[in-house]
Design a protein around this motif. Structure first.
Motif, short mmCIF file in Angstrom:
data_model
loop_
_atom_site.label_atom_id
_atom_site.label_comp_id
_atom_site.label_asym_id
_atom_site.label_seq_id
_atom_site.Cartn_x
_atom_site.Cartn_y
_atom_site.Cartn_z
N LEU A 153 -6.20 14.81 -9.41
CA LEU A 153 -5.00 15.39 -9.87
C LEU A 153 -4.10 14.76 -10.97
O LEU A 153 -3.75 15.41 -12.02
N LEU A 154 -4.31 13.40 -10.75
CA LEU A 154 -3.37 12.44 -11.58
C LEU A 154 -4.27 12.49 -13.06
O LEU A 154 -3.23 12.48 -13.99
N ILE A 165 0.98 -1.19 0.20
CA ILE A 165 -0.14 0.05 -0.13
C ILE A 165 0.90 1.28 0.08
O ILE A 165 0.52 2.25 -0.77
N VAL A 225 2.02 1.89 -3.25
CA VAL A 225 0.96 2.16 -4.33
C VAL A 225 0.60 3.76 -4.07
O VAL A 225 0.65 4.75 -4.88
N ILE A 226 0.64 4.22 -2.74
CA ILE A 226 0.24 5.65 -2.53
C ILE A 226 1.63 6.41 -3.02
O ILE A 226 1.34 7.46 -3.46
N GLY A 240 2.06 25.89 -11.70
CA GLY A 240 2.78 24.77 -11.30
C GLY A 240 4.22 24.84 -11.86
O GLY A 240 5.46 24.51 -11.19
N ILE A 283 -2.66 18.29 0.72
CA ILE A 283 -2.80 17.94 -0.68
C ILE A 283 -2.86 19.30 -1.66
O ILE A 283 -2.19 19.25 -2.74
N SER A 329 -3.07 24.64 -9.30
CA SER A 329 -1.73 24.24 -9.01
C SER A 329 -0.96 23.43 -10.14
O SER A 329 0.35 23.36 -9.99
N VAL A 330 -1.90 23.05 -11.15
CA VAL A 330 -1.15 22.76 -12.30
C VAL A 330 -0.65 23.78 -13.30
O VAL A 330 0.34 24.18 -13.68
N VAL A 355 -6.10 12.27 -5.27
CA VAL A 355 -5.05 12.09 -6.05
C VAL A 355 -5.35 11.61 -7.45
O VAL A 355 -4.65 12.10 -8.46
N LEU A 379 -7.15 -4.59 0.21
CA LEU A 379 -6.10 -3.52 -0.42
C LEU A 379 -7.00 -2.32 -0.58
O LEU A 379 -6.61 -1.22 -0.02
N LEU A 396 1.32 6.93 -6.68
CA LEU A 396 0.05 7.48 -7.23
C LEU A 396 0.53 9.02 -6.87
O LEU A 396 0.25 10.01 -7.83
N LEU A 397 1.07 9.40 -5.65
CA LEU A 397 1.52 10.85 -5.69
C LEU A 397 2.50 11.08 -6.38
O LEU A 397 2.77 12.21 -6.85
N ASN A 454 0.60 20.32 -2.41
CA ASN A 454 1.39 19.35 -3.09
C ASN A 454 2.68 18.87 -1.81
O ASN A 454 3.81 18.56 -2.26
N PHE A 511 3.14 10.21 -9.60
CA PHE A 511 2.59 10.31 -10.95
C PHE A 511 1.89 11.74 -10.95
O PHE A 511 1.40 12.03 -11.88
N ALA A 512 1.10 12.00 -9.93
CA ALA A 512 0.27 13.17 -9.94
C ALA A 512 0.91 14.37 -10.33
O ALA A 512 1.91 14.63 -9.96
N PRO A 513 0.43 15.06 -11.17
CA PRO A 513 0.76 16.46 -11.69
C PRO A 513 0.82 17.33 -10.57
O PRO A 513 0.04 17.15 -9.39
N GLY A 514 1.33 18.50 -10.38
CA GLY A 514 1.26 19.52 -9.49
C GLY A 514 2.69 19.75 -8.86
O GLY A 514 3.60 18.92 -9.40
N ASP A 515 2.80 20.83 -8.31
CA ASP A 515 4.16 21.42 -7.83
C ASP A 515 3.84 22.00 -6.46
O ASP A 515 3.25 22.92 -6.17
#
Lengths: 335, 574, 328
Positions: free
Chosen positions: C171-172, A19, A22-23, B442, A295, B438-439, C168, C156, A26-27, A298, A29-33
């Motif tokens: 955002l993703l 897990i 996975v988290i 960003g 969140i 934020s994008v 997420v 899971l 996920l984070l 970021n 690949f998430a876009p954002g800055d």
């Protein structure tokens, strides 16, 4: 039972590691800055330097490994140091939040009290209201009380807290001026007066949250009671000449509580998860608010740590629920 | 309280000067609410407005700007200028004389060493200092004695008031931060959360992203200030709740930056517990016009890529560079309505890129009336007409269809809807798009949706500059600042505006020291950018904050932090 | 709601109270069953459903809401995006029965457009969650070999904290889907998938439990002894018997999805501000609670009414689809 528990506990370790990966992915690949909230007047070169200072230049596997080490090795040492006054962790870098440049766990520890006060109390209050409603609704199925209970709990379920929260604030804070609209997290309960103040600032968020919890638990309670009320043993009990009160409140209730208790146990992690929206509306600034601000900013180490801690709690309470189920219901055997 | 102070107090009260009767700590608790919660009290590590503002109550710069935008000495005797000899003739060094007797809140002396240390702290290559631009061009900082600081610049600097001036550049205590240089900066949690300062208050408890508790600084230089004994600085929630807590329920004394619809603000003011105050800095909402071709069918090597040859764009936009088009687009906009709907009291119509300070605000253009007919006429005369009867005009066969992007924000989406409607009335087809902020802001070079990459025809956002001098801000329209693939799409000139004349005039600005001449050049640069189609200014945005009726001394300052004069705040007796 | 059934309680153990839900039930009783030709299963279901007054009313209201939001826009002259700046901030009146918003857009038109999105999100997310949940639940319950791995998989997903995961995912994938399907369809797919994949687990657990219990029953043994294949077994014998808990999950799922969507709007991660949904309209109107209370009223009412009607519908369906209750 014991072997079952141990087996599940052992199995939980790889599950949790997976897990956390996975988290992290996920984070990742998430876009954002993390620099998106810095004003535009700060030029891009400076932002780039700031990113490097956060360690963003390093490759992802290294950052994941660092997080694992910090979370599973250094943070427990810090805890030990804190409790026993030793200094195992001296000089080690802990999990550092990007927004505050301070250890994530310190902030989490700071936030837990207000979350427990508000969300925890709401959970208890919600259950205390829900159980009698559920029991009576089932006993008098399709009566006016049952219909009304269903109706009210559905309303409670369907009104989003961002509306019900503002609604009670406008009524009780703005128009009547009885209760504060902003929760003071620095308030300390030392005597009766300060306890009353605490009660005043808690009452609105607690009631808004409790309404939702009540709505769900009372439905479970009702369904479970209904299932049992028609069982043979109830008929037998009545035939034996037991009083109605004894039949319902002892025989039926005890059996009906089995699934409800597990449902309640499954809901406990959500207390620690906080209530993102309600905390935001009443400015309780607990764990939920911490997560949502992280969140939005970021702040990946913070989001990663918080979500992982929720995952641990969820896995743990799933296990507790299963064990409870087995203990309470002798018909169920794990082997 | 001695009989003497009582008497003095009574005398002051009789003289109708309530502020003068203040005694340190006599007014109880000051309650401030910021709906964005401060996360750190070291502005060098964050750069966020919330962090700069909250820390300004604790740590201070050598000089500040007042609400009119003038420099005022803060920890120094006077503002150094060429006239008083504080700035040398060739504009390469500035000498600050620290006021004697200033103490840190821990009781030690404030010296020039601390000032020098602050420079070293921020300019450390591994520190990731957010305020690095403040120290741009600084070659060295010297300390001839304990009370003198000399800042040397590597080249002539007509405006030497960057370092140590304004809320973004406060002085840190050397003794406290000595071990927090460079890569060690994030480890200094205690220091970053509890900086020792010279300001009116000092931290007693800091909870990141939640609340700050402060008390009056016992070593503050003015023995009568601050009037408040403690401060509760609450963060979090939303602007509506903050405004409500000040103006309707009276739970808080001051609420910051209430970006709310005008009718919501007036409803709150009707609550009678507080008032909203507005101040205008250089922040303005604008539409940038893409000078390059943003056609999605172009490949990544061409789409929105600026290719300059001798200052001429080789990849020009098919129609947005036509003066008739961008002028008509500007004429079709009803700016007063935008102000009314989006910002109310906190907005003004503007036609300028630099709407403030007043000296730089050009008055050569008027855009306060909508003129759809005129815009249509302008396009007709330029031969840009609807040739195929679909209601959309064409220029050289290319239909005037534009993609209009901005960040996700309720007011901006309202603006988009309105402007789309008006542009459709002049035969321009508009597709709207909004991107998560934020994008959008960003700066990820891999994302197609950043404002720098500008994969759209027009985009709307707001920008501003710090301090009162727009030189570097005006530099954002230079040909060399185009975001390009080679620069990882970094660069401030999002419009890809390029005009050799502009570059030349800007170079002249950097050489000019005379303030009036600077302002004249500044206005000319502003007009050039707007009239030659770099952008369409929309709204000059102000800062709207609210304070309770019982809080006195608030003087909303948009050039420095809002809490710049918190030492002078006091409780009004009703 | 989950109502765990245990294998011990036989098919005919007393359901007296449940079987006679209200005096209305007597209307169905006089039919002497054996004297008539065999009735279809769905006819029975309908007869049972009809007797549940709340469910019938809930069903009618839900259908009315769906019709209104999907057919209404064809009949109503205003477009939800049409701006009429002179008519802004109007209260309810003849031209605009629900009033107008700050840009002069007609609130009724926006309510219908918002309803389309909200109801579609609710239905689609529910279908997805239900499909996934039933599939995994049936597979895990029916095939012993798959049970362990599928249940760990469910654990899971249960352990992944839902809201952060949702955030997420937003955002993703938001921008990529926007690019592929356009902003509206893109965000729609995203929200549906996000809600769907984070809410199938309870359904899966309940279905698995029921399937495990059913597998031990004699009629399954009988079916197997005459050589019924696994596929047939699942489709003919298992699924119809677990339809009741699935239906309850379904109705709860619709309500849950609509509410989750509105929570996302609050957090600024749902549909963009220019794209009305009920949750969004309610959220935007909250600021104007004191000036224009009617703006809060309509979306609030729409959400509550939908959730309420769907739940009553679910209650009725549960009773109607449960073969142990039906026909008594």
């Amino acid at each position: 039972m014991l072997t079952f528990t141990i087996r599940r506990l052992i199995l939980a370790v790889p599950t949790l590691l997976f897990i956390s990966l996975v988290i992290f992915l996920l984070l990742e690949f998430a876009p954002g800055d993390p620099m998106a909230q810095v004003p535009l007047t700060v030029p891009p070169e400076v932002k780039e330097k700031m990113r490097e200072a956060l360690g963003l230049g390093q490759p992802a596997p290294i950052r994941f490994w660092k997080w694992i080490v910090q979370f599973f090795w250094i943070e427990p040492q810090v805890l030990v140091d804190h409790v026993l006054g030793t200094s195992f962790s001296a000089g080690d870098l802990r999990v550092i939040s990007w927004q505050t440049r301070s250890p994530v766990m310190d902030i989490v520890v700071q936030r837990v009290p207000q979350t427990l006060w508000v969300v925890g109390v709401a959970y208890v209050v919600g259950i205390l209201i829900a159980l009698p409603i559920g029991i009576y609704s089932a006993y008098r199925q399709y009566s006016v009380f049952d219909q009304l209970g269903t109706f009210v709990s559905m309303i409670g379920f369907s009104v989003p807290p961002f509306f019900s929260g503002v609604f009670v604030i406008v009524i009780f804070s703005v128009n009547l001026g009885w209760l504060p609209s902003i929760y003071d997290t620095t308030h300390r309960v030392t005597d009766w007066d300060s306890f009353v103040v605490q009660l005043q600032q808690m009452i609105m968020p607690v009631m808004v949250l409790a309404l939702q919890i009540t709505a769900q638990i009372s439905r479970f309670m009702r369904a479970s009671m209904l299932d049992n009320l028609n069982q043979d043993y109830v008929r037998t009990a009545r035939a034996k000449g037991l009083g109605e009160r004894v039949v319902v409140l002892i025989h039926v209730l005890r059996n009906s509580m089995i699934p409800v208790v597990t449902v309640i146990a499954l809901g406990v992690p959500s207390i620690f998860g906080g209530a993102i929206i309600t905390e935001q509306v009443f400015k309780v600034n607990g764990i939920g608010q911490l997560l949502i601000t992280a969140i939005q900013a970021n702040d990946l180490p913070m989001v990663q740590t918080l979500t992982f801690m929720f995952a641990v709690l969820i896995v743990l309470f799933n296990l507790i629920a299963d064990v409870l189920y087995g203990l309470l219901d002798p018909r169920i055997r794990y082997d | 309280m001695t009989p003497k102070t009582l008497l003095l107090g009574a005398a002051a009260a009789m003289a109708l000067a309530p502020a003068a009767m203040a005694e340190r700590g006599s007014d109880g608790e000051l309650r401030i609410i910021y709906w964005q919660a401060p996360s750190i009290l070291n502005p060098f590590l964050s750069g966020g407005t919330k962090d700069v503002e909250s820390s300004s109550m604790i740590i201070e710069p050598l000089a500040r700007y007042d609400p009119e935008g003038n420099l005022v000495p803060w920890l120094v005797e006077e503002i150094p200028t060429t006239e008083n000899g504080g700035v040398n003739e060739d504009l390469t060094s500035i000498t600050w004389n620290i006021t004697p007797g200033i103490k840190w809140s821990d009781g030690t002396d404030f010296t020039s060493e601390d000032v020098k240390f602050t420079y070293e702290y921020c300019s450390h290559p591994e520190g990731g200092c957010a305020q690095l631009t403040k120290f741009k061009g600084v070659e060295s900082v010297e300390t001839p004695d304990d009370l003198t600081v000399v800042v040397n610049f590597s080249e002539p600097t007509p405006f030497p008031y960057g370092p140590f001036v304004g809320g973004e550049s406060p002085i840190l205590q050397k003794a406290q931060f000595e071990d927090c240089m460079g890569a060690r900066a994030p480890e200094c949690t205690e220091e970053n959360f509890n900086p020792i300062g010279t300001g009116a208050f000092r931290v007693t408890d800091f909870r990141p992203n939640d609340v700050i508790q402060m008390e009056a600084n016992p070593n503050y230089r003015d023995p009568e200030k601050p009037a408040f004994a403690t401060v509760l600085f609450k963060g979090g929630g939303d602007a509506t709740a903050a405004g409500r807590a000040v103006m309707e329920t009276g739970e808080f004394d001051y609420a910051w930056n209430l970006q709310l619809a005008p009718d919501v603000i007036s409803q709150m003011e009707a609550g009678g517990k507080g008032v909203a105050v507005a101040g205008f800095g250089p922040l303005m909402e604008r539409i940038h016009l893409n000078q390059t071709n943003a056609d999605p069918s172009l490949g990544p090597d061409m789409r929105s890529v600026s290719i300059l040859e001798d200052g001429v764009q080789q990849n020009p936009h098919p129609f947005l560079t036509d003066p008739a088009v961008y002028k008509a687009m500007s004429m079709a906009i009803d700016r007063p309505l935008l102000v009314e709907i989006g910002y109310g009291q906190a907005g003004k119509v503007t036609c300028n890129w630099v709407p403030a300070p007043e000296a730089f605000n050009s008055d050569s253009m008027d855009c306060s009336t909508q003129d759809i007919e005129g815009a249509n006429k302008l396009l007709d005369e330029a031969g840009i007409t609807d040739t195929n009867g679909d209601g959309i005009r064409e220029k050289d066969g290319v239909p005037l269809s534009i993609l209009y992007q901005t960040s996700t924000n309720a007011v901006r989406q309202d603006f988009q809807a309105l402007i789309k409607e008006w542009w459709s009335q002049i035969g321009i087809d508009v597709e709207l798009r909004n991107v998560n902020s934020s994008v959008f802001f960003g700066g990820d070079p891999g994302s197609p949706d950043t404002f720098q990459k500008f994969y759209a025809d027009v985009e709307m956002y707001a920008n501003t500059f710090n301090g009162t001098d727009p030189q570097s801000y005006l530099g954002n329209a230079l040909c060399s600042r185009h975001p390009r693939p080679e620069t990882q799409w970094q660069g401030e000139n999002t419009s890809r505006f390029c005009d050799p004349e502009y570059d030349e005039l800007h170079a002249q600005l950097t050489q000019t020291a005379d303030m009036e001449e600077r302002a004249r050049i500044g206005r000319e640069l502003n007009d050039m950018m707007v009239q030659r189609g770099g952008m369409i200014p929309l709204v000059h945005r102000g800062r709207l904050s609210a304070h309770s009726n019982t809080l006195g001394g608030v003087d909303l300052n948009v050039w420095d932090t809002e809490l710049w004069n918190v030492a002078d705040w006091y409780r009004k007796n009703e | 709601m989950t109502d765990p059934r245990d294998p011990e309680s036989g098919p005919d153990t007393g359901h007296g109270v449940l079987g006679e839900p209200s005096p209305l039930a007597t209307g169905a009783l006089p039919d002497p069953m054996p004297s008539r030709p065999p009735r279809s299963q769905w006819r029975d279901v309908w007869d049972q459903f009809k007797t549940h007054k709340g469910a019938l009313l809930g069903g009618i209201i839900f259908v009315a809401i769906v019709l209104l939001v999907f057919v209404g826009p064809w009949l109503w002259p205003y477009d939800p995006t049409q701006i009429d700046i002179r008519a802004r901030n109007q209260g309810p009146g003849l031209a605009h029965p629900f009033g107008t918003d700050q840009l002069g857009r007609d609130t009724l038109a926006r309510m219908m457009a918002g309803g389309q999105t909200s109801v579609s999100v609710g239905l689609a997310a529910m279908l997805l969650a239900l499909g996934l949940g039933s599939l995994i639940g049936v597979l895990a319950g029916f095939f012993r070999r798959l049970d362990g791995i599928l249940m760990r998989f469910t654990d899971l997903f249960l352990a992944l904290p839902l809201l952060p995961l949702l955030l997420v995912m937003m955002l993703l994938f938001r921008e990529r889907l926007n690019a592929a399907f356009g902003p509206e369809t893109g965000i729609f797919i995203l929200i549906v998938v996000a809600i769907g994949v984070t809410s199938w687990m309870p359904t899966a657990r309940i279905v698995r439990g029921d399937v495990l219990a059913l597998k031990e029953r004699e009629f399954i043994l009988a079916a197997r002894s005459i050589g019924t294949t696994n596929t047939k077994m699942i489709l003919r014998h298992i699924l119809p018997n677990v339809l009741s808990p699935i239906m309850v999950s379904a109705t709860l799922g619709i309500a849950n999805a609509i509410i989750t969507e509105s929570a996302l709007s609050f957090l600024g991660l749902g549909f963009p501000p220019d794209f009305p949904t009920w949750g969004r309209l309610l959220f935007d109107a909250t600021d104007y609670l004191q000036q224009y209370p009617e703006r809060v009223f309509w979306p609030g009412l729409a959400i509550s009414l939908t959730v309420l009607s769907v739940n009553y519908l679910g209650d009725g369906l549960r009773d109607a689809l449960d073969p142990r209750i039906r026909g008594r």
